[in-house]
Design an enzyme around this catalytic site. Structure first.
Site, mmCIF file in Angstrom:
data_model
loop_
_atom_site.group_PDB
_atom_site.id
_atom_site.type_symbol
_atom_site.label_atom_id
_atom_site.label_comp_id
_atom_site.label_asym_id
_atom_site.label_seq_id
_atom_site.Cartn_x
_atom_site.Cartn_y
_atom_site.Cartn_z
ATOM 1 N N ASP A 189 -1.848 6.772 -3.407
ATOM 2 C CA ASP A 189 -0.776 5.979 -2.797
ATOM 3 C C ASP A 189 -0.287 4.899 -3.751
ATOM 4 O O ASP A 189 -0.700 4.838 -4.910
ATOM 5 C CB ASP A 189 -1.240 5.387 -1.461
ATOM 6 C CG ASP A 189 -2.286 4.293 -1.630
ATOM 7 O OD1 ASP A 189 -2.993 4.303 -2.665
ATOM 8 O OD2 ASP A 189 -2.424 3.436 -0.735
ATOM 9 N N LYS A 223 -11.488 0.552 -1.032
ATOM 10 C CA LYS A 223 -11.453 2.000 -1.203
ATOM 11 C C LYS A 223 -10.828 2.304 -2.554
ATOM 12 O O LYS A 223 -10.098 1.488 -3.102
ATOM 13 C CB LYS A 223 -10.720 2.670 -0.052
ATOM 14 C CG LYS A 223 -9.357 2.102 0.327
ATOM 15 C CD LYS A 223 -8.826 2.808 1.570
ATOM 16 C CE LYS A 223 -7.525 2.187 2.075
ATOM 17 N NZ LYS A 223 -7.728 1.058 2.990
ATOM 18 N N ASP A 252 -0.733 1.669 -4.211
ATOM 19 C CA ASP A 252 -1.622 0.711 -4.878
ATOM 20 C C ASP A 252 -2.930 1.332 -5.339
ATOM 21 O O ASP A 252 -3.814 0.632 -5.825
ATOM 22 C CB ASP A 252 -1.895 -0.496 -3.982
ATOM 23 C CG ASP A 252 -2.692 -0.149 -2.737
ATOM 24 O OD1 ASP A 252 -2.494 0.957 -2.190
ATOM 25 O OD2 ASP A 252 -3.506 -0.983 -2.288
ATOM 26 N N SER A 261 0.808 -1.208 0.000
ATOM 27 C CA SER A 261 0.000 0.000 0.000
ATOM 28 C C SER A 261 0.848 1.266 0.000
ATOM 29 O O SER A 261 1.601 1.523 -0.931
ATOM 30 C CB SER A 261 -0.968 -0.018 1.183
ATOM 31 O OG SER A 261 -1.865 1.068 1.118
ATOM 32 N N HIS A 262 0.759 2.046 1.068
ATOM 33 C CA HIS A 262 1.426 3.351 1.150
ATOM 34 C C HIS A 262 2.822 3.244 1.763
ATOM 35 O O HIS A 262 3.487 4.259 1.965
ATOM 36 C CB HIS A 262 0.580 4.309 1.992
ATOM 37 C CG HIS A 262 0.240 3.757 3.341
ATOM 38 N ND1 HIS A 262 -0.594 2.673 3.507
ATOM 39 C CD2 HIS A 262 0.637 4.112 4.581
ATOM 40 C CE1 HIS A 262 -0.697 2.400 4.798
ATOM 41 N NE2 HIS A 262 0.040 3.253 5.471
ATOM 42 N N ASP A 270 -5.507 2.923 -3.752
ATOM 43 C CA ASP A 270 -6.784 2.930 -3.038
ATOM 44 C C ASP A 270 -6.960 4.166 -2.151
ATOM 45 O O ASP A 270 -8.068 4.457 -1.708
ATOM 46 C CB ASP A 270 -6.985 1.642 -2.234
ATOM 47 C CG ASP A 270 -5.918 1.387 -1.191
ATOM 48 O OD1 ASP A 270 -4.958 2.168 -1.099
ATOM 49 O OD2 ASP A 270 -6.049 0.378 -0.451
ATOM 50 N N ARG A 271 -5.893 4.915 -1.893
ATOM 51 C CA ARG A 271 -5.996 6.117 -1.064
ATOM 52 C C ARG A 271 -5.887 7.375 -1.916
ATOM 53 O O ARG A 271 -5.274 7.357 -2.976
ATOM 54 C CB ARG A 271 -4.911 6.131 0.019
ATOM 55 C CG ARG A 271 -4.986 4.934 0.938
ATOM 56 C CD ARG A 271 -3.932 5.013 2.020
ATOM 57 N NE ARG A 271 -3.893 3.766 2.779
ATOM 58 C CZ ARG A 271 -3.776 3.680 4.099
ATOM 59 N NH1 ARG A 271 -3.667 4.778 4.823
ATOM 60 N NH2 ARG A 271 -3.767 2.516 4.705
#
Length: 560
Positions: free
Chosen positions: A286, A387, A288, A114-115, A290-291
C-alpha cells in the site's frame, strides 16, 4: 533565529483515529489546521518536546513536502533538539518504526493516509509514533485531541529554511540553542535490519535458481507508493531479481491515479499479470508500505488470515526466530482464526485484540508476542512496532526457499493439517454516517437480546443456530486498560461467526465492514471457493443487520 507565536483557534474534529488524523488534503491546507495539530502533537510528547529527537517522514503523497517543512519550523520553535528526516520526506511507516528504535528517538511523526488515495482532491494524514516505534496509544492520542480542542497559539520559526533534497546534517541556532536536522537515506537502516532478520543468500538462490532449479519468478508492485525505493534496493539490487520484476516503483504524489490498497480489486494489474502463469509469486504494497498482498502462481490468492497462520507454522525458516525464539501469536478480532489452531498445536499464547496495530505493541514490549496480523493485509513481528509489507514478502520467500514448495502447495498442505477457516470481508465504502451508526446501534440491541439465543436462521440448505452476540471489548493484559465497542460479533453454534465494524481509517463518510468466517476440519471440504462456501452466512448477516435497508447498498465496494 527566534520563534514567533501565532494566535489561532481550535478546529473541530482533530481526533486521531486508529492510525492518526486522516482528512481530505483541502482540510489540512486550511490556514493553521496542520499547524494546530503538529503543535498539539508536540505538546503531548513525553517527557517533553524540548530536548527531544523525532523522526519525520511519509509516503510521498500530495502535501507531504509542505507538511515536513511546517514540522521542521514548528519543532525548532518548540525546543526539539534533533529531527531525523527521510530524504525528500520519504520514509515507509515500517522504516519510521525501525529508525525510532535504532536511534532511540523520542518518537516520530508519520505523514500518510496509508491505503487511501492521494492527490490534491484526496486524502492526507498525520500520526504520532512513540519511543517504542509503534502508533501512539489512546492515552497519547486522547491527550493530543484535548490539546487541539483548547489551542490558542502555536510557535513557529517562519524564516528557517531547511532542504530535504540531499542527505546530511544541517545546524540552526534557535533562541540561542542548537537545532539539528539530519536528512538520511530512506532505505539504508531498514535494509540493514532486514539483513539481520533473513538469510539473503538463501532467498537470492531461490530467485536466481540453483542446483538445476529454475529461477523463482517474482513480480512486485509498489502501487506508486513509498516502497518503490525499498523494492529496488532489496529485491532488485540485493536479491538480484530482474529489474522489470518490480513495477510502479516511483513514489508519486497521487500514486499515479492508483488506489494504493493491495487487494484483488485495486491491485488488478498485478492480479492480471499473475493470471498469465509466468510468475511464481506476486506481491503488492500500500501507499506507506505497511500492508501486503501475496499471490501464488496464476494469481492464487493468499488470504491475510491464512498468510499469518502459514508464517506462524514455519518461523523456523527465518534466522531471526531461530536466534530469538518464538513467543506468542496475536490477531485482530475480525481476523480469521487460522492462527489460533497453530498456536494451540505449538502451545503458544494467542491474543485477540481490537483492530489497530498499537494494541500489539504492549504485548511485544512485555516479551509475550512474536508474530501478529490483521485481515486488512497487515502482517508483522516484534522486529518493529508496525505491520511491515516488505518483511511479510521476505518471510514468505524464506518459507518457499526452505520448503521447496509452491505458494499454493504450502497453503493447501496447511489446510490438510489444520483444517480451513473460510474467511471473507465485504467493504461498503463512503456510506452516509447517520444511517450507518443507526445500523450498528440497532444491530447491537438485536444480537445482545437474550431472546435471540437458540433462534434458527436458514439460507438454502444451511441452518445457523444463534449462540451469542456482543460488542467486542478488550482488557489489555499488560496495562489493564479497557477498550470498548470494537465491533459487533455474532457466533453460531457450529463455530461460524460474522462481525460488523465501522472503520476508523477513512477520511469522510463511513465504511461498513462485514466479516464472515466458518471452519471446515482437514477431512472435510477444504478446497471450495470461499465466496461460495460463505455465501449463506453472508446472506444471514445481511438479513439480521438490515444493511441494504439502512444503506441502500445492494453490493459491496470491495470483496476480500
Amino acid at each position: 533565529m527566534e520563534p514567533v507565536v501565532v494566535k489561532t483557534t481550535p478546529f473541530e474534529g482533530q481526533k486521531p483515529g486508529t492510525s492518526g488524523l486522516r482528512k481530505a488534503v483541502k482540510v489540512f491546507q486550511q490556514p493553521n489546521y496542520t499547524e494546530n495539530f503538529v503543535q498539539s502533537i508536540l505538546g503531548a510528547v513525553q517527557p517533553s518536546a524540548a530536548g527531544s529527537t523525532l523522526v519525520v517522514g511519509g509516503d510521498g503523497r500530495f502535501f507531504c513536502t509542505e507538511a515536513v517543512d511546517l514540522i521542521i519550523k514548528i519543532a525548532a520553535a518548540n525546543g526539539v533538539k534533533k529531527l531525523i528526516v527521510g530524504h525528500k520526506g520519504i520514509l515507509s511507516t515500517p522504516a519510521v518504526s525501525c529508525i525510532i528504535r535504532k536511534y532511540k528517538a523520542t518518537g516520530g511523526i508519520v505523514l500518510t493516509a496509508s491505503h487511501n488515495p492521494g492527490g490534491p482532491n484526496n486524502d492526507f494524514g498525520i500520526k504520532y509514533n512513540t519511543a517504542n516505534g509503534g502508533p501512539a496509544p489512546e492515552s497519547v492520542t486522547n491527550a493530543i485531541y484535548e490539546l487541539t480542542k483548547n489551542i490558542t497559539s502555536y510557535s513557529i520559526v517562519p524564516d528557517l529554511k531547511c532542504s530535504i533534497d540531499y542527505c546530511g546534517l544541517q545546524y540552526f541556532k534557535v533562541s540561542g540553542k542548537e537545532f539539528e536536522v539530519e536528512v538520511i537515506d530512506s532505505v539504508v537502516d531498514y535494509l540493514q535490519l532486514m539483513k539481520r532478520i533473513f538469510d539473503f543468500d538463501v532467498i537470492r538462490k531461490l530467485i536466481q535458481g540453483s542446483n538445476n532449479k529454475a529461477p523463482f519468478n517474482i513480480l512486485i508492485d509498489s502501487m506508486n507508493g513509498v516502497t518503490g525505493p525499498y523494492v529496488k534496493k532489496i529485491f532488485i539490487e540485493e536479491l538480484c531479481a530482474p529489474s522489470n520484476n518490480a513495477i510502479n516503483v516511483k513514489p508519486l504524489t497521487d500514486f499515479g491515479g492508483v488506489h494504493p490498497d493491495p487487494n484483488l480489486t485495486y491491485a488488478h494489474g498485478l492480479v492480471k499479470a499473475l493470471q498469465e502463469g509466468e510468475y511464481d509469486l506476486g506481491a503488492a504494497f500500500d501507499g506507506d508500505g505497511d500492508r501486503n498482498m501475496i499471490l501464488g502462481k496464476k494469481a492464487f490468492f493468499i488470504n491475510p488470515s491464512d498468510s499469518l497462520a502459514v508464517l506462524a507454522n514455519n518461523l523456523e525458516c527465518i534466522p531471526y526466530f531461530k536466534e530469538n525464539g518464538v513467543r506468542g501469536f496475536a490477531r485482530s478480532m475480525p481476523t480469521g482464526a487460522a492462527v489460533d489452531r497453530v498456536a494451540a498445536k505449538q502451545g503458544k499464547e494467542l491474543f485477540e485484540v481490537p483492530t489497530g496495530w498499537k494494541f500489539f505493541g504492549n504485548l511485544m514490549d512485555a516479551g509475550r508476542l512474536s508474530l501478529c496480523g490483521e485481515e486488512s493485509f497487515g502482517t508483522g513481528s516484534d522486529h518493529i512496532r508496525e505491520k511491515d509489507g516488505i518483511w511479510a514478502v521476505l518471510a514468505w520467500l524464506s518459507v518457499l526457499a526452505n520448503t521447496g514448495e509452491s505458494v499454493e502447495t504450502i497453503l493447501t498442505n496447511h489446510w490438510k493439517t489444520f483444517g480451513r477457516n473460510y474467511f471473507t470481508r465485504y467493504d461498503y465504502e463512503n456510506c452516509e454516517s447517520e444511517p450507518s451508526n443507526q445500523l450498528m446501534s440497532d444491530l447491537e440491541k438485536k444480537v445482545t437480546d437474550p431472546a435471540i439465543i437458540g433462534q434458527k436462521f436458514i439460507y438454502g440448505s444451511k441452518v445457523y443456530i444463534f449462540k451469542q452476540g456482543d460488542n467486542f471489548e478488550y482488557c489489555d493484559p499488560i496495562d489493564k486498560s479497557v477498550t470498548k465497542k470494537q465491533g459487533i460479533r455474532v457466533l453460531f453454534e457450529d463455530g461460524s461467526r460474522f462481525v460488523f465494524r465501522l472503520s476508523g481509517t477513512g477520511s469522510s463518510g463511513a465504511t461498513i465492514r462485514l466479516y464472515a468466517e466458518s471452519y471446515e476440519p482437514p477431512t472435510s471440504n477444504i478446497l471450495e471457493d470461499a465466496q461460495v462456501a460463505l455465501n449463506p452466512l453472508v446472506q444471514i448477516a445481511l438479513e439480521i443487520s438490515k444493511l441494504v435497508q439502512f444503506t441502500g447498498r445492494t453490493s459491496p465496494t470491495v470483496i476480500t
